[in-house]
Scaffold this active site. Sequence first.
Site, PDB file in Angstrom:
ATOM      1  N   ASP A 414      41.766  33.336  37.788  1.00  0.00           N
ATOM      2  CA  ASP A 414      40.696  34.231  37.366  1.00  0.00           C
ATOM      3  C   ASP A 414      40.220  33.764  35.987  1.00  0.00           C
ATOM      4  OD1 ASP A 414      39.054  36.548  37.236  1.00  0.00           O
ATOM      5  OD2 ASP A 414      40.578  37.529  36.020  1.00  0.00           O
ATOM      6  N   ARG A 607      29.178  37.118  27.890  1.00  0.00           N
ATOM      7  CA  ARG A 607      28.992  38.017  29.029  1.00  0.00           C
ATOM      8  C   ARG A 607      27.728  38.839  28.779  1.00  0.00           C
ATOM      9  NH1 ARG A 607      33.746  39.129  31.909  1.00  0.00           N
ATOM     10  NH2 ARG A 607      33.263  41.337  32.117  1.00  0.00           N
ATOM     11  N   ASN A 828      41.618  43.285  40.783  1.00  0.00           N
ATOM     12  CA  ASN A 828      40.762  42.502  41.678  1.00  0.00           C
ATOM     13  C   ASN A 828      41.355  41.133  42.012  1.00  0.00           C
ATOM     14  OD1 ASN A 828      40.416  41.681  38.999  1.00  0.00           O
ATOM     15  ND2 ASN A 828      38.399  40.850  39.406  1.00  0.00           N
TER      16      ASN A 828
END
Length: 1135
Positions: A414, A607, A828
């Site tokens: 990730d 981001r 996740n």
Amino acid sequence: MDCSALRRLINRYCAGEENWVDNRTIYVGHKQPPPGTEAYIPQRYPDNRIVSSKYTFWNFVPKNLFEQFRRIANFYFLIIFLVQLIIDTPTSPVTSGLPLFFVITVTAIKQGYEDWLRHKADNAMNQYSVHVVQHGKLVRTQSRKLRVGDIVMVREDEAFPCDLVFLSSSREDGTCFVTTASLDGESSHKTYYAINDTKSFHHEEEMEGLHATIECEQPQPDLYKFVGRINIYNEADEPVARPLGSENLLLRGATLKNTEKIFGVAIYTGMETKMALNYQSKSQKRSAVEKSMNAFLIVYLCILISKALINTVLKYIWQSDSSRDEPWYNQKTDSERQKNKFLGAFTDFLAFMVLFNYIIPVSMYVTVEMQKFLGSYFISWDEEMFDETTGEGPIVNTSDLNEELGQVEYIFTDKTGTLTENNMEFVECCIEGHVYIPHVICNGQILPDCMGIDMIDSSPGAGGKEREELFFRALCLCHTVQVKDEDHIDGEKKSSHSGRSSVYISSSPDEVALVEGVQRLGYTFLRVKDNYMEICNRENDIEKFELLQVLTFDSVRRRMSVIVRSSTGDIYLFCKGADSSIFPRVREGKVDQIRARVERNAVEGLRTLCVAYKKFSQDEYEWANKLLKDAQLALQDREKKLAEAYEQIEQDLILLGATAVEDRLQEKAADTIESLQKAGIKVWVLTGDKMETASATCYACKLFRRNTQLLELTTKRIEEQSLHDVLFELSRTVLRHSESLTRDNFSGFSTDFQDYGLIIDGATLSLIMKPREDGSSTNYREVFLEICRNCSAVLCCRMAPLQKAQIVKLIKSSREHPITLAVGDGANDVSMILEAHVGIGVIGKEGRQAARNSDYAIPKFKHLKRMLLIHGHYYYVRISELVQYFFYKNVCFIFPQFLYQFFCGFSQQPLYDTAYLTLYNISFTSLPILLYSLIEQHVSVDVLKRDPTLYRDIAKNALLRWRLFIYWTFLGLFDAAVFFFGAYFLYDNATVTSNGQMLGNWTFGTLVFTVLVFTVTFKLALDTHYWTWINHFVIWGSLLFYIIFSLLWGGIIWPFLNYQRMYYVFIQMLSSGPAWLGIVLLIIVSLLPDVLRKVICRQLWPTATERIQKKQNSAISTVRNTEGPLLEESSAADR
């Protein structure tokens, strides 16, 4: 007539089973509904007991034995033991029964102790005291006695005893704060909301007056999904229906925080709670070494059967001569002559199976289990993998995969929180092309409370000023952040503004960063009170907005919205989300300028989120509100209906601007990835972020390099060309380079190496995985895999959690069957962690769910380097030697027994004494190899750390390949032949004792066994590179133990034995000079071929590891040689 049951049946069988959801009706406080409203149908539900234990007192023995004998090795030895009991076999049943009993007993004690701990934990949980409202009073009872429908009161810092629908709170706004760390690992505070109609009930007397029923779905394990409806009955009016969702459900195992008390009604109890439904165990993972062990075991089982068949056939050929079958001194009885020959042959076959069964090493499984269990502590004790900032060290959740850490070929990681710190910091915002940066440094001076620094052009005009204020209000209102005073918060992040000291609480670090960032730009979010959101503007005026609706965030929409009403009566929808989900819904705004800024920030690795708004008229709001209410009250397909409603409402937006938040790269993340790539491991990044942001992070962490040619397999490119054309074009590109590189290598002219990197997004992956019209998807998958194989790194962006698992499964099941490892830090990432061969969780800020579901957990991504390149390397080398050595020493042990049958008329006469047969694997040879497999270091830690390429030497199960297995087997056969025939020729027609006596068959067997024990122990000593006092003690101590045992076993007449065949045998053997000479010579001859092979191979064809070992040895000898003269010079100077 009540037709509800009939209606449910019609819905079930006419609407389709897949669309029908079975519901349950719960009567709050066990009160019947008012007459005439609906039929009262009492239902039975389980009590609140939790059972996580596996066994009971009554079923432990049969159930545990059944599970243990499902293992093929245990079952095989059970059969052998039963055969020894039933028929007349050459060896005692003790020789098989004792080792089997030892293995079964140790395993049963271990599993029984673990289950006793589970029973203990269950009892503590089930006897926990809880408060229940009964007849208007609080009554204390045990947790296990709770029933569905009970109204329960929970106080601060207490865990919820069952799944509760949240009725009311001690807080005026009807909210409470909860941590769900024990459920999903999320350590941050989450906000839950009471039902509006019951949130004013603060006392048990008021709760007693509540008349309501709850309709909800049957229990299911999804922690984040709940669909229900509460019907509240008033005295005269129709019942009021309110929707219930996951924000109203308090789950068992979660803990109440920063709220004095709450009331809730129990809807799921005991084993029907969501926590209990998530108890199911993970699928058992098996390592490549274990699969090799089983394959080798089958080969040795075939060898065993072959030996037994050969000896059985040869026995009957031998006995075909009547003088051999019935010598004059051993005539058969009539019953023996009339015995069925086929039954006799089968009995002889079983007897030979028993005689040779020791070639299957039952003790190897026990030794491997102990090695894995004890070896896992070396990871937990590794101080270099301890993170002082978090106070966390590595965690081993399973020890079955230690050696698999040394076989990893693909790593799937990730990005956020794994490669990056997940510590969000607001960097800038762009409003209609104007950039605002808080705390800008100008001429070396920090400008605090900066209201906006224009980085592109002149300051915004009047219209721009209005949009600017709307943007800041949107950031203050469009979120799920909660505010708490400093005095009531434990350990949360603090922020201050204009003398106010407050703490922002949210499950998302991004939201906290945005709220804190806009606070530094002049707008402060204060609180939510009585459904009104309060903010403080630049003029320090308090603005209030009524919160009308929240359109929650989900990973499919990738956005969230709020509908609010200002104090002037204007109704706004504020929406924030990913650029890909906002831009298509925008009808006006400076899209091009904002898009350019978003792409620029994404390239820098920031981001980004886009912010838009929409102004509602009263009619438009009423339409949207009705649409949402209808979807929220639906019990069937609620999520689908809500998604459709959100899609209709979030249209025709006006773009305001975008934000940029920085998530810094973790310490030494780039160094770790570089080392892993040098080790021959391919690293893939799987993330939900946009392509530009993820790509910038990949460059920063050196996954992509300057000379890396990026190949894009994205939605944007597929819109220009078909998927088929793009795939085959990329395939031709990488394959053409691969062929040219191979051709150049063969011709001796190598070109510069071209590095390829692939970028794919989630939408394109769905198309690749989707079955084609002809019903097959394999063609595209194979082409995609071929492209990936020729790329040094792959970036998968815009990935849903399930797609991450699909990628791992796709690679795992490809034709090479590579060993995969998945590493992540959030909920996740759990799906890919469970799918991979080895799952590693990073103990990060997104909680501990990944760490709990993983095989191993590490504090930081940088520790993955040490975990694989050092611990994984050592574990694999150690256990490979252990497995090969066990098969080798058992071949050495049992092949002389096979040869002996040719000299005893195939009479099944054992060569070794029963005590030697029993203790060979248990005592004489087990401890040295166990210690070797725990502490051996064939090269030093510093060398492994400095040279990651050594990992390639052990890749693809290199030390357990069939070639090496055959070598060890033939080495065992050679050594066994040397033991047997060397002793045979030594004893052949020779008087070897001082009084002229011949030595008997037990002395012969003892001589062979003595050479055997010393040879296999010396073989292990020659293979040992890392010597400590423990090695010396165990290796030489085991040989000493054998000698002492043999002297005692043969030097005393033991009264409990019905035979004394070994009396004085060992002492008599040692009194013979030729026996001593024979032992020494046979040991040397046995070890010589292996030593010669090692010397020749190291000189002519050394591996990278052997070259390093040679350098290490020469360096040590150089140091010793230089230390000698230096010491002499210093002593001379002293004189």
